[in-house]
Motif scaffolding. Structure first.
Motif, PDB file in Angstrom:
ATOM      1  N   ALA A   1      24.074  44.192  54.393  1.00 48.38           N
ATOM      2  CA  ALA A   1      24.080  43.265  53.258  1.00 48.38           C
ATOM      3  C   ALA A   1      24.125  44.019  51.933  1.00 48.38           C
ATOM      4  O   ALA A   1      24.899  43.669  51.039  1.00 48.38           O
ATOM      5  N   VAL A   2      23.314  45.066  51.808  1.00 47.31           N
ATOM      6  CA  VAL A   2      23.272  45.822  50.561  1.00 47.31           C
ATOM      7  C   VAL A   2      24.576  46.586  50.356  1.00 47.31           C
ATOM      8  O   VAL A   2      25.125  46.603  49.245  1.00 47.31           O
ATOM      9  N   ASP A   3      25.097  47.206  51.402  1.00 48.09           N
ATOM     10  CA  ASP A   3      26.355  47.938  51.268  1.00 48.09           C
ATOM     11  C   ASP A   3      27.501  47.013  50.849  1.00 48.09           C
ATOM     12  O   ASP A   3      28.355  47.400  50.049  1.00 48.09           O
ATOM     13  N   ALA A   4      27.503  45.792  51.366  1.00 47.68           N
ATOM     14  CA  ALA A   4      28.531  44.824  50.975  1.00 47.68           C
ATOM     15  C   ALA A   4      28.405  44.477  49.491  1.00 47.68           C
ATOM     16  O   ALA A   4      29.413  44.388  48.776  1.00 47.68           O
ATOM     17  N   ARG A   5      27.165  44.296  49.003  1.00 47.50           N
ATOM     18  CA  ARG A   5      26.970  43.988  47.579  1.00 47.50           C
ATOM     19  C   ARG A   5      27.394  45.167  46.710  1.00 47.50           C
ATOM     20  O   ARG A   5      28.005  44.993  45.658  1.00 47.50           O
ATOM     21  N   LEU A   6      27.086  46.388  47.143  1.00 52.07           N
ATOM     22  CA  LEU A   6      27.485  47.572  46.373  1.00 52.07           C
ATOM     23  C   LEU A   6      29.003  47.705  46.313  1.00 52.07           C
ATOM     24  O   LEU A   6      29.561  48.073  45.277  1.00 52.07           O
ATOM     25  N   HIS A   7      29.668  47.390  47.404  1.00 51.19           N
ATOM     26  CA  HIS A   7      31.130  47.428  47.414  1.00 51.19           C
ATOM     27  C   HIS A   7      31.690  46.389  46.429  1.00 51.19           C
ATOM     28  O   HIS A   7      32.618  46.684  45.656  1.00 51.19           O
ATOM     29  N   GLU A   8      31.119  45.193  46.444  1.00 51.55           N
ATOM     30  CA  GLU A   8      31.561  44.149  45.514  1.00 51.55           C
ATOM     31  C   GLU A   8      31.342  44.592  44.064  1.00 51.55           C
ATOM     32  O   GLU A   8      32.202  44.370  43.206  1.00 51.55           O
ATOM     33  N   GLU A   9      30.208  45.230  43.810  1.00 53.93           N
ATOM     34  CA  GLU A   9      29.915  45.685  42.454  1.00 53.93           C
ATOM     35  C   GLU A   9      30.883  46.776  42.010  1.00 53.93           C
ATOM     36  O   GLU A   9      31.310  46.799  40.854  1.00 53.93           O
ATOM     37  N   HIS A  10      31.241  47.659  42.924  1.00 52.31           N
ATOM     38  CA  HIS A  10      32.209  48.705  42.576  1.00 52.31           C
ATOM     39  C   HIS A  10      33.560  48.077  42.216  1.00 52.31           C
ATOM     40  O   HIS A  10      34.173  48.448  41.207  1.00 52.31           O
ATOM     41  N   GLU A  11      34.009  47.152  43.035  1.00 57.99           N
ATOM     42  CA  GLU A  11      35.277  46.469  42.760  1.00 57.99           C
ATOM     43  C   GLU A  11      35.203  45.727  41.420  1.00 57.99           C
ATOM     44  O   GLU A  11      36.166  45.737  40.642  1.00 57.99           O
ATOM     45  N   ALA A  12      34.070  45.104  41.141  1.00 60.01           N
ATOM     46  CA  ALA A  12      33.903  44.383  39.874  1.00 60.01           C
ATOM     47  C   ALA A  12      33.956  45.340  38.693  1.00 60.01           C
ATOM     48  O   ALA A  12      34.561  45.023  37.660  1.00 60.01           O
ATOM     49  N   LYS A  13      33.355  46.514  38.828  1.00 60.86           N
ATOM     50  CA  LYS A  13      33.398  47.499  37.738  1.00 60.86           C
ATOM     51  C   LYS A  13      34.829  47.931  37.455  1.00 60.86           C
ATOM     52  O   LYS A  13      35.229  48.063  36.299  1.00 60.86           O
ATOM     53  N   LEU A  14      35.591  48.149  38.512  1.00 66.17           N
ATOM     54  CA  LEU A  14      36.986  48.552  38.336  1.00 66.17           C
ATOM     55  C   LEU A  14      37.767  47.466  37.594  1.00 66.17           C
ATOM     56  O   LEU A  14      38.491  47.747  36.629  1.00 66.17           O
TER      57      LEU A  14
END
Length: 188
Positions: A70-83
């Motif tokens: 769950a946390v890794d999925a949120r971190l991936h989403e946050e990285h994509e959002a930053k980009l």
């Protein structure tokens, strides 16, 4: 700090910020010209400090409660959002492709917030005592105070990177914000 903010727990604080983010998305979509640009800058700032604080405080704590996936999925989403946020920032609100790209970004951010609110936060609330959640809210506020005000995708989503790189980058971002605000208020 007020008594009410001292009593607020981290989940309530983050859900309240999610509502502010939703409101700023609407404000950007309904505005034009300088008002749209100002609303977008407010959104950029809130998203940048919000995500940085989550990465430093909430996700590490939630990893034990909600699990790595769950946390890794949120971190991936946050990285994509930053980009994407960085691209939108560089593009500017007056660019012809801004609105379409912004709509896609809005949907991704709202989906991310929904995932946090439905998957990560309930488990964190179940597995944490109220005092811990209130202390985490204080830690989030402190992290936000020294977080960058723009997305910096190259920094990654690591809590260590955010703690080491965040404050110096935040100083630079805040100086840029002050100069931008001064120029706008003085017509330069």
């Amino acid at each position: 700090m007020t008594t009410a903010s001292q009593e607020q727990d981290v989940i309530d604080l983050l859900v309240q910020q999610h509502e502010q983010i939703r409101s700023l998305f609407e404000k950007v979509k309904q505005s034009q010209g300088e008002a749209k640009q100002a609303a977008f800058h407010d959104l950029v700032r809130l998203l940048a400090v919000h995500e940085s604080a989550e990465e430093q405080v909430v996700h590490p704590a939630a990893r034990a409660d909600a699990g790595d996936a769950a946390v890794d999925a949120r971190l991936h989403e946050e990285h994509e959002a930053k980009l994407t946020l960085s691209e939108l920032y560089d593009l500017g609100t007056s660019a012809p492709s801004f609105d379409a790209r912004f709509a896609e970004f809005e949907q991704a951010v709202l989906d991310h917030a929904r995932h946090e609110e439905q998957e990560e936060f309930p488990q964190l609330r179940r597995d944490s005592d109220p005092q811990r959640l209130r202390r985490m809210a204080g830690a989030v506020r402190a992290a936000e105070a020294v977080s960058p005000t723009r997305p910096h995708p190259a920094a990654g989503e690591s809590p260590v990177n955010n703690m080491l790189l965040g404050p110096p980058v935040a100083v630079f971002d805040r100086m840029r914000d002050a100069v931008r605000d001064w120029r706008q208020s003085h017509g330069d």
